[in-house]
Design an enzyme around this catalytic site. Structure first.
Site, short mmCIF file in Angstrom:
data_model
loop_
_atom_site.label_atom_id
_atom_site.label_comp_id
_atom_site.label_asym_id
_atom_site.label_seq_id
_atom_site.Cartn_x
_atom_site.Cartn_y
_atom_site.Cartn_z
N TYR A 347 0.84 -1.20 0.00
CA TYR A 347 0.00 0.00 0.00
C TYR A 347 0.88 1.25 0.00
CZ TYR A 347 -2.90 -3.73 1.93
OH TYR A 347 -3.53 -4.91 2.13
N GLU A 366 8.38 -3.16 -12.87
CA GLU A 366 9.63 -3.64 -12.27
C GLU A 366 10.56 -4.12 -13.39
OE1 GLU A 366 10.43 -3.35 -9.19
OE2 GLU A 366 8.59 -3.23 -8.02
ZN LIG Z 1 11.26 0.09 -6.08
#
Ligand SMILES: [Zn+2]
Length: 396
Positions: A347, A366
């Site tokens: 969160y 990512e």
């Molecule tokens: Zn990161």
């Protein structure tokens, strides 16, 4: 490159003479009225540099222009007081030279100094790009934003929220450079006309959200007290900062946003440190505040936050994301080979907050795979994967 307006000149004429899209010339000269150019005013021609040349025996302007694939009048414009019939040996003139190469060399330890010097050089060659500041870091570093495009669709990319994920900065900067380069040379990237994307979108890039943290990872502790001592203490006495994600006050900037911040706090460290400490309250840190204010001001259609590592793309938050997020992430996955993941237990991140408050598409990408900081040997591969996502973020 700067030239000076002569009687009868127009942006349209310059566009033809230099073979640079008219829109880019207009956007490079926002302080000028394209329909009322004043004789003697400076006009910026993007995508060119004025390179010194020393006249040799037998040179003529015509032959110099021809050998460089430019028009004679381009030479005259770049050399205000030149007498074409009175060239002399040893005379220095300026030759307008089209930039066809990258300025950004991303494969290096890309600290804040590298970022600022590259942005200055890009701004100089591509003045249709604007580089406002979004605020200052704890140590007073200006946090720059690069703005490019004249369209209504507002797209935002950022990198280096996390200090030891700094490779995201040169990856973003390389894309910025390639985009600019394609625009002035009217070339395409992966078959896409970049000028079309320029007209349809406005791209905002904050390439280094956390400059103090990046410099800590790359260059060691800052001279400023109390931070010089404190960061070593918070790092358990180690001078190896490769595990550091936070800002210089030991606050994790991607745990700072008011989107279930308390839930994130409950499972994280309660003291400053290299990672995961969310601060005493949401948006306590200047870098996070700067990002929140930018996001409110710009009214982005979508945001992509670039991190490392894992080759995954997070796209959901508490089922608050709009339906188009899923179609978008599938395209991002298709062009990069990365795995879409709806949510994990996490969160208070930037994209969480964006999804929650705007109900628009927000993503955490990512990049790469391995142990942070990812080695520069992965740079080319990461760039190729990220490039598909950068482009899709604009054309979708
Ligand atoms: Zn990161």
């Amino acid at each position: 490159m700067d030239i000076y307006v002569r009687r009868g000149d127009s942006f349209w004429y310059y566009s033809n003479l230099f073979n640079i899209p008219l829109q880019l010339i207009i956007d490079s000269n926002r302080d000028l009225d394209p329909n009322a150019l004043t004789v003697g005013r400076t006009v910026k021609i993007p995508g060119y540099a004025a390179v010194d040349y020393r006249i040799r025996a037998g040179d003529t302007l015509w032959q110099i222009a021809r050998s460089r694939n430019i028009q004679v009048d381009a030479l005259l414009l770049a050399n205000r007081n030149i007498n074409p019939n009175g060239l002399y040996i040893g005379q220095m003139i300026k030759v307008p030279t089209r930039i066809t190469w990258r300025i950004v060399q991303g494969k290096k330890n890309y600290d804040y100094g590298s970022l600022m010097s590259d942005l200055r050089r890009l701004e100089n060659v591509y003045p249709f790009m604007q580089v406002p500041s979004i605020g200052n870091s704890v140590l007073g570093k200006r946090i720059p934003e690069a703005l490019i495009g004249s369209g209504n669709k507002k797209v935002h990319y950022n990198g280096s929220f996390h200090a030891n994920e700094w490779i995201t900065t040169p990856v973003l900067m390389t894309f910025l450079n390639d985009y600019l380069l394609a625009l002035t040379n009217q070339s395409s990237i992966r078959g896409l006309s970049m000028l079309n994307l320029y007209k349809l979108t406005t791209l905002s890039i904050v390439p280094m959200v956390n400059p103090d943290g990046v410099d800590l990872v790359l260059n060691g502790p800052p001279e400023e007290e109390p931070w010089n001592e404190r960061v070593v203490e918070w790092n358990r006495g180690s001078m190896d900062f490769s595990g550091w994600k936070a800002n210089i006050r030991g606050v994790d900037l991607n745990d700072q946003f008011p989107a279930e911040w308390e839930k994130e706090k409950a499972r994280n460290p309660s003291q400053p440190g290299p990672r995961d400490y969310g601060g005493e309250k949401p948006l306590s840190e200047p870098e996070a505040i700067a990002m929140a204010e930018l996001t409110r001001r710009r009214d982005f259609s979508r945001v992509l936050a670039f991190h490392t590592q894992g080759e995954v793309i997070y796209w959901g938050f508490e089922n608050l994301e709009p339906p188009e997020s899923e179609a978008m992430v599938n395209e991002f996955g298709r062009v990069s080979g990365y795995q879409p993941v709806k949510t994990i237990e996490s969160y208070a991140g930037y994209k969480d907050w964006f999804i929650q408050d705007w109900r628009r598409p927000g993503f955490t990408v990512e990049l790469g795979f391995g142990i942070n900081p990812l080695p520069l040997s992965q740079f080319d591969e990461i760039y190729e994967e990220a490039l598909g996502i950068f482009l899709a973020g604009l054309y979708l």
